[in-house]
Design a protein around this motif. Structure first.
Motif, PDB file in Angstrom:
ATOM      1  N   ASP A  89       0.807  -1.218   0.000  1.00  0.00           N
ATOM      2  CA  ASP A  89       0.000   0.000   0.000  1.00  0.00           C
ATOM      3  C   ASP A  89       0.841   1.269   0.000  1.00  0.00           C
ATOM      4  OD1 ASP A  89      -2.487  -1.394   0.132  1.00  0.00           O
ATOM      5  OD2 ASP A  89      -2.089  -1.762   2.260  1.00  0.00           O
ATOM      6  N   GLY A 156       3.137   6.664  -1.973  1.00  0.00           N
ATOM      7  CA  GLY A 156       2.037   5.812  -2.388  1.00  0.00           C
ATOM      8  C   GLY A 156       1.846   5.821  -3.886  1.00  0.00           C
ATOM      9  N   SER A 160      -3.039   8.697  -4.212  1.00  0.00           N
ATOM     10  CA  SER A 160      -3.215   8.191  -2.846  1.00  0.00           C
ATOM     11  C   SER A 160      -2.908   9.263  -1.798  1.00  0.00           C
ATOM     12  CB  SER A 160      -2.316   6.968  -2.614  1.00  0.00           C
ATOM     13  OG  SER A 160      -0.953   7.325  -2.701  1.00  0.00           O
ATOM     14  N   ASN A 162      -4.762  11.249  -0.053  1.00  0.00           N
ATOM     15  CA  ASN A 162      -5.587  11.188   1.166  1.00  0.00           C
ATOM     16  C   ASN A 162      -5.108  10.094   2.116  1.00  0.00           C
ATOM     17  OD1 ASN A 162      -7.156  13.331   0.364  1.00  0.00           O
ATOM     18  ND2 ASN A 162      -8.797  12.062  -0.475  1.00  0.00           N
ATOM     19  N   THR A 163      -4.704   8.963   1.573  1.00  0.00           N
ATOM     20  CA  THR A 163      -4.173   7.876   2.402  1.00  0.00           C
ATOM     21  C   THR A 163      -2.883   8.307   3.087  1.00  0.00           C
ATOM     22  OG1 THR A 163      -5.156   6.193   0.984  1.00  0.00           O
ATOM     23  CG2 THR A 163      -3.301   5.501   2.364  1.00  0.00           C
ATOM     24  N   LEU A 167      -2.236   8.623   7.095  1.00  0.00           N
ATOM     25  CA  LEU A 167      -1.139   7.920   7.772  1.00  0.00           C
ATOM     26  C   LEU A 167      -0.226   8.912   8.497  1.00  0.00           C
ATOM     27  CD1 LEU A 167      -0.235   5.290   5.047  1.00  0.00           C
ATOM     28  CD2 LEU A 167      -1.219   4.829   7.308  1.00  0.00           C
TER      29      LEU A 167
END
Length: 181
Positions: A89, A156, A160, A162-163, A167
């Motif tokens: 991921d 990422g 990505s 927002n991910t 994190l």
């Protein structure tokens, strides 16, 4: 799993590509194209950064065949990262391999000088590789060495952001490195 986060760490390796020369060729050509009028008029010599002046001038001399070859290799690089992100991921790596430079130190090597290089198989090629592949990244404080800040980066797949921000926020909720000076 890492603590109570549910995250699982696995070792990953970057694909082996000549990241530095690819970035130099692509950015050199594209920068020279954008600033062609500035370069050919001679006004480029009015810039303060001698390294930047020489880089822009050199960009006009890169043959189209080299640029096109670099773009074909870039396509292969993007494919390798698509395959990597099918299995993981996020990549977690040092933001830089060493302490942050002091404000009085130059960010660029002097003309004719070059920073020490490491093999492309180490994660030190992650920043140029990410730039080439269009990968978003987030750098967050994670400690100090010699009273200078250290950071880690989260990288990422495309789109990505927002991910990565979630994190980063979670890391900062669990640590206080971002509050230290």
């Amino acid at each position: 799993a890492i603590g109570d986060t549910g995250a699982r760490m696995v070792e990953a390796k970057l694909p082996e590509f000549p990241f530095g020369p690819l970035v130099s060729t692509i950015i050199g050509c594209e920068g020279a194209s954008v600033f062609e009028d500035l370069i050919t008029s001679g006004k480029v010599n009015e810039l303060a950064d001698a390294v930047q002046i020489e880089g822009l001038k050199a960009g006009l001399e890169i043959p189209a065949k080299d640029y096109l070859r670099a773009m074909r290799i870039r396509t292969l690089l993007k494919q390798h990262f698509r395959e990597l992100f099918a299995e993981i991921d996020v990549i977690v790596a040092p933001a830089r391999y060493g302490i942050a430079p002091k404000i009085s130190e130059p960010l660029s090597p002097p003309p004719g000088g070059a920073p020490p290089s490491r093999p492309a198989t180490e994660m030190n090629g992650l920043i140029p590789a990410g730039n080439l592949a269009g990968l978003p990244a987030l750098s967050i404080p994670c400690g100090f060495a010699d009273n200078m800040p250290l950071a880690l980066q989260l990288v990422g797949p495309p789109f990505s952001e927002n991910t990565l921000l979630a994190l980063g926020r979670e890391f900062q909720n669990r640590t206080d490195w971002h509050k230290r000076h």
